[in-house]
Design a protein around this motif. Structure first.
Motif, PDB file in Angstrom:
ATOM      1  N   ALA A  11       0.809  -1.840  -0.180  1.00 46.72           N
ATOM      2  CA  ALA A  11      -0.062  -0.051  -0.251  1.00 46.72           C
ATOM      3  C   ALA A  11       1.085   1.343  -0.111  1.00 46.72           C
ATOM      4  CB  ALA A  11      -1.019  -0.019   0.741  1.00 46.72           C
ATOM      5  N   GLU A  12       0.781   2.197  -0.823  1.00 45.83           N
ATOM      6  CA  GLU A  12       0.874   3.960  -1.140  1.00 45.83           C
ATOM      7  C   GLU A  12       0.493   3.963   0.473  1.00 45.83           C
ATOM      8  OE1 GLU A  12       3.239   4.876  -3.028  1.00 45.83           O
ATOM      9  OE2 GLU A  12       3.650   2.983  -3.504  1.00 45.83           O
ATOM     10  N   PRO A  13       1.573   5.335   1.586  1.00 44.91           N
ATOM     11  CA  PRO A  13       0.948   5.742   1.767  1.00 44.91           C
ATOM     12  C   PRO A  13      -0.266   6.698   1.318  1.00 44.91           C
ATOM     13  CG  PRO A  13       3.194   5.937   1.950  1.00 44.91           C
ATOM     14  CD  PRO A  13       3.128   5.244   0.722  1.00 44.91           C
ATOM     15  N   THR A  14      -0.837   7.428   2.559  1.00 43.47           N
ATOM     16  CA  THR A  14      -2.075   8.342   1.591  1.00 43.47           C
ATOM     17  C   THR A  14      -1.138  10.216   2.656  1.00 43.47           C
ATOM     18  OG1 THR A  14      -4.379   6.614   2.066  1.00 43.47           O
ATOM     19  CG2 THR A  14      -4.247   9.515   2.302  1.00 43.47           C
ATOM     20  N   GLY A  15      -1.191  10.870   1.579  1.00 41.53           N
ATOM     21  CA  GLY A  15      -0.226  11.763   2.254  1.00 41.53           C
ATOM     22  C   GLY A  15      -1.681  13.375   1.301  1.00 41.53           C
ATOM     23  N   PHE A  16      -1.550  14.485   2.260  1.00 39.96           N
ATOM     24  CA  PHE A  16      -2.328  15.387   1.404  1.00 39.96           C
ATOM     25  C   PHE A  16      -2.688  16.639   2.765  1.00 39.96           C
ATOM     26  CE2 PHE A  16      -5.219  13.312   4.378  1.00 39.96           C
ATOM     27  CZ  PHE A  16      -6.135  13.832   5.063  1.00 39.96           C
ATOM     28  N   ALA A  17      -2.409  17.304   1.306  1.00 35.95           N
ATOM     29  CA  ALA A  17      -2.437  18.919   2.348  1.00 35.95           C
ATOM     30  C   ALA A  17      -3.801  20.010   2.606  1.00 35.95           C
ATOM     31  CB  ALA A  17      -1.507  20.285   1.485  1.00 35.95           C
ATOM     32  N   LEU A  18      -4.326  19.987   3.069  1.00 37.69           N
ATOM     33  CA  LEU A  18      -5.205  20.597   3.380  1.00 37.69           C
ATOM     34  C   LEU A  18      -5.144  22.330   4.086  1.00 37.69           C
ATOM     35  CD1 LEU A  18      -8.264  20.264   3.761  1.00 37.69           C
ATOM     36  CD2 LEU A  18      -8.553  19.316   5.879  1.00 37.69           C
ATOM     37  N   GLY A  19      -5.548  23.091   2.961  1.00 35.33           N
ATOM     38  CA  GLY A  19      -5.677  24.875   3.564  1.00 35.33           C
ATOM     39  C   GLY A  19      -7.173  24.647   5.130  1.00 35.33           C
ATOM     40  N   MET A  20      -7.344  25.380   6.208  1.00 38.43           N
ATOM     41  CA  MET A  20      -8.740  25.260   7.072  1.00 38.43           C
ATOM     42  C   MET A  20      -9.018  27.123   7.227  1.00 38.43           C
ATOM     43  SD  MET A  20      -7.828  21.541   8.602  1.00 38.43           S
ATOM     44  CE  MET A  20      -9.316  21.544   9.242  1.00 38.43           C
ATOM     45  N   GLU A  21      -9.428  27.718   7.143  1.00 38.89           N
ATOM     46  CA  GLU A  21      -9.647  28.884   7.918  1.00 38.89           C
ATOM     47  C   GLU A  21      -8.926  28.790   9.361  1.00 38.89           C
ATOM     48  OE1 GLU A  21     -13.320  31.732   6.261  1.00 38.89           O
ATOM     49  OE2 GLU A  21     -14.216  29.815   6.586  1.00 38.89           O
ATOM     50  N   ILE A  22      -8.805  29.313  10.066  1.00 39.66           N
ATOM     51  CA  ILE A  22      -7.911  29.573  11.675  1.00 39.66           C
ATOM     52  C   ILE A  22     -10.132  29.804  12.346  1.00 39.66           C
ATOM     53  CG2 ILE A  22      -7.133  31.031  13.095  1.00 39.66           C
ATOM     54  CD1 ILE A  22      -4.466  31.366  10.949  1.00 39.66           C
ATOM     55  N   ASP A  23     -10.103  28.483  13.278  1.00 33.48           N
ATOM     56  CA  ASP A  23     -10.876  29.104  13.887  1.00 33.48           C
ATOM     57  C   ASP A  23     -10.667  30.603  14.924  1.00 33.48           C
ATOM     58  OD1 ASP A  23     -12.342  29.159  16.910  1.00 33.48           O
ATOM     59  OD2 ASP A  23     -11.797  26.911  16.634  1.00 33.48           O
ATOM     60  N   ARG A  40     -16.891  15.045  11.417  1.00 32.71           N
ATOM     61  CA  ARG A  40     -16.086  16.554  10.128  1.00 32.71           C
ATOM     62  C   ARG A  40     -15.315  17.184  11.720  1.00 32.71           C
ATOM     63  NH1 ARG A  40     -18.230  17.674   5.004  1.00 32.71           N
ATOM     64  NH2 ARG A  40     -16.055  18.317   4.629  1.00 32.71           N
ATOM     65  N   GLU A  41     -14.982  17.719  10.875  1.00 31.40           N
ATOM     66  CA  GLU A  41     -14.131  18.551  12.041  1.00 31.40           C
ATOM     67  C   GLU A  41     -14.444  19.896  11.913  1.00 31.40           C
ATOM     68  OE1 GLU A  41     -10.626  21.830  13.225  1.00 31.40           O
ATOM     69  OE2 GLU A  41     -11.830  21.207  11.011  1.00 31.40           O
ATOM     70  N   GLY A  42     -14.535  20.899  12.298  1.00 27.92           N
ATOM     71  CA  GLY A  42     -15.380  22.269  12.536  1.00 27.92           C
ATOM     72  C   GLY A  42     -16.182  22.525  12.019  1.00 27.92           C
ATOM     73  N   ASP A  43     -17.078  21.247  12.596  1.00 31.07           N
ATOM     74  CA  ASP A  43     -18.863  21.494  12.792  1.00 31.07           C
ATOM     75  C   ASP A  43     -19.041  20.691  13.895  1.00 31.07           C
ATOM     76  OD1 ASP A  43     -21.481  21.225  12.420  1.00 31.07           O
ATOM     77  OD2 ASP A  43     -21.730  20.040  10.604  1.00 31.07           O
ATOM     78  N   PRO A  44     -20.044  21.916  15.294  1.00 31.85           N
ATOM     79  CA  PRO A  44     -20.204  20.944  15.941  1.00 31.85           C
ATOM     80  C   PRO A  44     -21.683  20.431  16.201  1.00 31.85           C
ATOM     81  CG  PRO A  44     -19.980  23.711  15.890  1.00 31.85           C
ATOM     82  CD  PRO A  44     -19.941  23.063  14.923  1.00 31.85           C
TER      83      PRO A  44
END
Lengths: 282, 282
Positions: free
Chosen positions: A103-115, B97-101
């Motif tokens: 199995a290949e590793p799963t890799g991702f980047a996720l941009g998220m707004e700051i709380d 899911r993250e970010g959804d209370p």
């Protein structure tokens, strides 16, 4: 607002499903991550974050991450981020699908707004509680399979500690060891100011080396502070001139109340150190 | 061969993606699971598994699982399982899911074939090593936020311990506490036979209450054995008449070698206890 890209370079809809149920990151928390602050479209401390990702991968016997690929991925998310403000960029790397040795590793980047709560905490500070982490001296070096100091996806304890803090009317946690030493926060590094000296505990006690802590230290040194990496005692905290939690997204957040007791006002050293940290990027 | 069903009752393709990248089960190991053995199309110990799922949910402040819904889900996967042999049924329940209370938990049941290595280990036994788990006496009760005794998705340490065992030429692990007491395996309960008495350590020391251990105890009692739940010392293991690791899928697997030393032959008590366990379901 979210932007998602996978390690193979594909942009993807962050609201769509992309992960199989048998991904070991999900089934076993078997993977690692980093959270990078992107400010003015630049990733802060990307080199140290990728170094730590590689270190975590080594501790978990994951294939060595391809630094150049993660840099491209980071750039891709930043280039596609529709907003103009700062945001958080999560890098996630798992062992991939269960039951497949190839199995290949799963890799991702996720941009998220700051709380917004994090932004508020940066300005106003927070209340924290001390909670025992159940780590004895020497354990990290003696028992590397406990993954102390790896930034793994198995953060269940860290999340439970933050919920315990909320039950106690606080926003965050300072983990302590059985011998009374200060460890780290569930998602942050602990810093302490005494006069114009800034302290943080050494990673060898079984905590993460902090990327933001290191940047704050660089900034503080340039501003004339002395910095020391040495063990801290819980009993050092109430009398300090400042107790801070540092992490990429929260930057340097001051702890104004610890275990229900108001700490000495640290507004001034906080303002100076927060500014010294920003100067690192100017 | 895999069969997947979600908590809402939908059957789904186990090779397709169904999970978003921001599911907290993935990002934080923030969720719980159970693994049930399905033998002759019947789920073994389903009641105790669902009770433990509810207990884990409570420890993690997850919404109480709907027992009837999980029973239906279990039945659905069994009814759709195309094979005739035994299989493993994993029940997974995350914070969503993250970010959804208001996020709904993610819940699914996944039927999976049993690894041939596990079947071989049931017959031939395994080599194991003792590894320190870093738990001091009293910690579990004192620090519930450490989730000791919850079956959480944050199993990174457990997986790392099994890799460490492999490096040492063994297949599995007996975790030990700092005071020399026996805890559990990374995915199993430790049982010890001395004469016709069967021992296992108490869950109060910070380990999972074993569903298979309980079934083996019931079977052993019916076969005339005495059973005792009491603390065990690592030093008790080499001289025992049998050391076993019990879990749903491996059933009762005997440890023939511990830390490189061959243990007394436990073929006979193993055969008797394995048969006593099967009798529970006849």
């Amino acid at each position: 607002m979210r932007v998602l890209a996978f390690l193979d370079g594909t942009l993807a809809d962050p609201d769509a499903a992309h992960i199989t149920v048998d991904d070991l990151g999900l089934l076993r928390g078997d993977g690692i991550f980093e959270t990078v602050l992107v400010a003015e479209r630049k990733p802060r401390e990307l080199g140290p974050h990728l170094d730590r990702l590689a270190r975590s991968a080594s501790m978990l016997d994951l294939p060595e991450p391809d630094g150049a690929a993660w840099e491209r991925l980071t750039r891709q998310v930043i280039d596609n981020w529709p907003g103009s403000g700062d945001f958080a960029l999560k890098l996630v790397y798992t062992r991939g699908r269960e039951g497949d040795p190839a199995a290949e590793p799963t890799g991702f980047a996720l941009g998220m707004e700051i709380d917004p709560k994090v932004l508020e905490a940066r300005e106003k500070g927070i209340a924290a509680v001390t909670l025992e982490r159940g780590i004895e001296p020497g354990l990290a070096e003696r028992a590397p399979w406990l993954l102390l100091g790896a930034k793994s996806l198995s953060y269940g304890i860290n999340m439970a500690a933050v919920r315990e803090a909320a039950r106690r009317g606080a926003a965050d946690v300072v983990f302590t060891a059985g011998d009374g030493s200060v460890l780290e926060g569930p998602t942050s590094t602990v810093l302490l100011a005494r006069g114009r000296t800034l302290y943080t505990p050494p990673p060898s006690i079984g905590i993460l080396p902090g990327t933001t802590q290191a940047a704050v230290f660089r900034g503080a040194e340039r501003a004339g502070w002395t910095t020391k990496i040495e063990p801290l005692r819980v009993t050092d905290l109430p009398a300090a001139d400042g107790v801070f939690l540092a992490s990429s997204v929260r930057k340097l957040t001051r702890v104004h109340t610890l275990d229900g007791a108001v700490l000495p006002d640290s507004t001034e050293p906080h303002a100076e150190l927060a500014e010294a940290y920003e100067q690192v990027y100017r």
